[in-house]
Design a protein around this motif. Structure first.
Motif, PDB file in Angstrom:
ATOM      1  N   LYS A  49       0.886  -1.169   0.000  1.00 10.41           N
ATOM      2  CA  LYS A  49       0.000   0.000   0.000  1.00 10.41           C
ATOM      3  C   LYS A  49       0.917   1.209   0.000  1.00 10.41           C
ATOM      4  N   GLY A  50       1.011   1.873  -1.124  1.00  7.19           N
ATOM      5  CA  GLY A  50       1.870   3.037  -1.260  1.00  7.19           C
ATOM      6  C   GLY A  50       3.092   2.772  -2.113  1.00  7.19           C
ATOM      7  N   PHE A  51       3.365   3.713  -3.002  1.00  8.60           N
ATOM      8  CA  PHE A  51       4.471   3.571  -3.940  1.00  8.60           C
ATOM      9  C   PHE A  51       5.832   3.675  -3.261  1.00  8.60           C
ATOM     10  N   VAL A  52       5.960   4.510  -2.267  1.00  9.10           N
ATOM     11  CA  VAL A  52       7.261   4.700  -1.618  1.00  9.10           C
ATOM     12  C   VAL A  52       7.719   3.405  -0.945  1.00  9.10           C
ATOM     13  N   ALA A  53       6.797   2.703  -0.308  1.00  4.10           N
ATOM     14  CA  ALA A  53       7.139   1.417   0.307  1.00  4.10           C
ATOM     15  C   ALA A  53       7.583   0.422  -0.762  1.00  4.10           C
ATOM     16  N   LEU A  54       6.885   0.399  -1.892  1.00  5.66           N
ATOM     17  CA  LEU A  54       7.258  -0.508  -2.979  1.00  5.66           C
ATOM     18  C   LEU A  54       8.629  -0.149  -3.535  1.00  5.66           C
ATOM     19  N   PHE A  55       8.866   1.132  -3.715  1.00  5.43           N
ATOM     20  CA  PHE A  55      10.140   1.602  -4.259  1.00  5.43           C
ATOM     21  C   PHE A  55      11.299   1.160  -3.366  1.00  5.43           C
ATOM     22  N   SER A  56      11.133   1.325  -2.061  1.00  2.00           N
ATOM     23  CA  SER A  56      12.153   0.901  -1.112  1.00  2.00           C
ATOM     24  C   SER A  56      12.342  -0.608  -1.158  1.00  2.00           C
ATOM     25  N   GLY A  57      11.242  -1.337  -1.233  1.00  2.00           N
ATOM     26  CA  GLY A  57      11.317  -2.792  -1.316  1.00  2.00           C
ATOM     27  C   GLY A  57      12.022  -3.264  -2.570  1.00  2.00           C
ATOM     28  N   CYS A  58      11.732  -2.630  -3.685  1.00  2.00           N
ATOM     29  CA  CYS A  58      12.374  -3.004  -4.954  1.00  2.00           C
ATOM     30  C   CYS A  58      13.877  -2.765  -4.897  1.00  2.00           C
ATOM     31  N   ASP A  59      14.258  -1.660  -4.315  1.00  2.00           N
ATOM     32  CA  ASP A  59      15.681  -1.359  -4.157  1.00  2.00           C
ATOM     33  C   ASP A  59      16.363  -2.454  -3.332  1.00  2.00           C
ATOM     34  N   ALA A  60      15.731  -2.847  -2.237  1.00  2.00           N
ATOM     35  CA  ALA A  60      16.300  -3.890  -1.375  1.00  2.00           C
ATOM     36  C   ALA A  60      16.397  -5.222  -2.110  1.00  2.00           C
ATOM     37  N   ALA A  61      15.377  -5.583  -2.872  1.00  2.00           N
ATOM     38  CA  ALA A  61      15.386  -6.854  -3.605  1.00  2.00           C
ATOM     39  C   ALA A  61      16.512  -6.886  -4.630  1.00  2.00           C
ATOM     40  N   LEU A  62      16.668  -5.800  -5.366  1.00  2.00           N
ATOM     41  CA  LEU A  62      17.692  -5.759  -6.407  1.00  2.00           C
ATOM     42  C   LEU A  62      19.101  -5.763  -5.832  1.00  2.00           C
ATOM     43  N   LYS A  63      19.270  -5.214  -4.636  1.00  2.00           N
ATOM     44  CA  LYS A  63      20.583  -5.214  -3.985  1.00  2.00           C
ATOM     45  C   LYS A  63      20.883  -6.543  -3.300  1.00  2.00           C
ATOM     46  N   ALA A  64      19.844  -7.226  -2.817  1.00  2.00           N
ATOM     47  CA  ALA A  64      20.042  -8.428  -2.011  1.00  2.00           C
ATOM     48  C   ALA A  64      20.223  -9.704  -2.825  1.00  2.00           C
ATOM     49  N   ALA A  65      19.723  -9.722  -4.044  1.00  2.00           N
ATOM     50  CA  ALA A  65      19.723 -10.982  -4.795  1.00  2.00           C
ATOM     51  C   ALA A  65      19.918 -10.727  -6.280  1.00  2.00           C
ATOM     52  N   ASP A  66      20.281 -11.786  -6.984  1.00  2.00           N
ATOM     53  CA  ASP A  66      20.479 -11.721  -8.427  1.00  2.00           C
ATOM     54  C   ASP A  66      19.130 -11.898  -9.122  1.00  2.00           C
ATOM     55  N   VAL A  67      18.319 -10.831  -9.074  1.00  2.00           N
ATOM     56  CA  VAL A  67      16.996 -10.846  -9.686  1.00  2.00           C
ATOM     57  C   VAL A  67      16.879  -9.675 -10.655  1.00  2.00           C
ATOM     58  N   SER A  68      15.939  -9.786 -11.563  1.00  2.00           N
ATOM     59  CA  SER A  68      15.624  -8.699 -12.482  1.00  2.00           C
ATOM     60  C   SER A  68      14.196  -8.259 -12.211  1.00  2.00           C
ATOM     61  N   MET A  69      13.980  -6.972 -12.200  1.00  2.00           N
ATOM     62  CA  MET A  69      12.634  -6.451 -12.046  1.00  2.00           C
ATOM     63  C   MET A  69      12.037  -6.340 -13.436  1.00  2.00           C
ATOM     64  N   THR A  70      10.926  -7.038 -13.655  1.00  2.00           N
ATOM     65  CA  THR A  70      10.322  -7.042 -14.986  1.00  2.00           C
ATOM     66  C   THR A  70       9.259  -5.976 -15.147  1.00  2.00           C
ATOM     67  N   GLY A  71       8.805  -5.404 -14.045  1.00  2.00           N
ATOM     68  CA  GLY A  71       7.830  -4.329 -14.148  1.00  2.00           C
ATOM     69  C   GLY A  71       7.078  -4.109 -12.859  1.00  2.00           C
ATOM     70  N   TRP A  72       6.165  -3.158 -12.916  1.00  2.00           N
ATOM     71  CA  TRP A  72       5.312  -2.883 -11.765  1.00  2.00           C
ATOM     72  C   TRP A  72       3.970  -2.393 -12.285  1.00  2.00           C
ATOM     73  N   GLU A  73       2.962  -2.541 -11.471  1.00  2.00           N
ATOM     74  CA  GLU A  73       1.605  -2.145 -11.841  1.00  2.00           C
ATOM     75  C   GLU A  73       0.939  -1.440 -10.675  1.00  2.00           C
ATOM     76  N   SER A  74       0.159  -0.425 -10.994  1.00  2.00           N
ATOM     77  CA  SER A  74      -0.690   0.198 -10.001  1.00  2.00           C
ATOM     78  C   SER A  74      -1.987  -0.594  -9.980  1.00  2.00           C
ATOM     79  N   VAL A  75      -2.299  -1.166  -8.841  1.00  2.00           N
ATOM     80  CA  VAL A  75      -3.464  -2.029  -8.731  1.00  2.00           C
ATOM     81  C   VAL A  75      -4.715  -1.201  -8.461  1.00  2.00           C
ATOM     82  N   GLY A  76      -4.571  -0.105  -7.757  1.00  2.00           N
ATOM     83  CA  GLY A  76      -5.688   0.762  -7.413  1.00  2.00           C
ATOM     84  C   GLY A  76      -5.799   0.911  -5.913  1.00  2.00           C
ATOM     85  N   SER A  77      -6.488   1.923  -5.469  1.00  2.00           N
ATOM     86  CA  SER A  77      -6.665   2.207  -4.040  1.00  2.00           C
ATOM     87  C   SER A  77      -5.335   2.314  -3.300  1.00  2.00           C
TER      88      SER A  77
END
Length: 93
Positions: free
Chosen positions: A12-40
């Motif tokens: 819930k909230g873009f800033v939390a997602l942004f922080s989470g994505c940063d952590a995921a990309l730094k912590a593991a060998d993963v690629s972010m394929t995209g993101w979607e706004s779900v609503g609300s």
């Protein structure tokens, strides 16, 4: 998507997602394929990589996102069916 896993985190909230994505990309060998706004105010990010890396990345993302906002859900699909790629351009094909 052969031999790959996909992982998703929804917050819930873009800033939390942004922080989470940063952590995921730094912590593991993963690629972010995209993101979607779900609503609300809910947003979802999708990652791909090998199963262990995606699990590690999603765990790191959830921990980081929790410090800022609300994590609604997380999911890791170890061997997704190839037709899942047809669901949207943000999913790996």
């Amino acid at each position: 998507m052969a031999n790959k896993a996909i992982g998703m985190i929804e917050t819930k909230g873009f800033v939390a997602l942004f922080s989470g994505c940063d952590a995921a990309l730094k912590a593991a060998d993963v690629s972010m394929t995209g993101w979607e706004s779900v609503g609300s105010g809910m947003v979802t990010a999708i990652f791909e990589g090998d199963v262990a890396s995606v699990k590690a990345g999603i765990e790191a993302a959830a921990e980081a996102a929790k410090t800022i906002g609300e994590v609604v859900s997380v999911e890791v699909i170890a061997r997704p069916h190839e037709d899942l790629g047809k669901m949207g351009s943000f999913l790996p094909s």
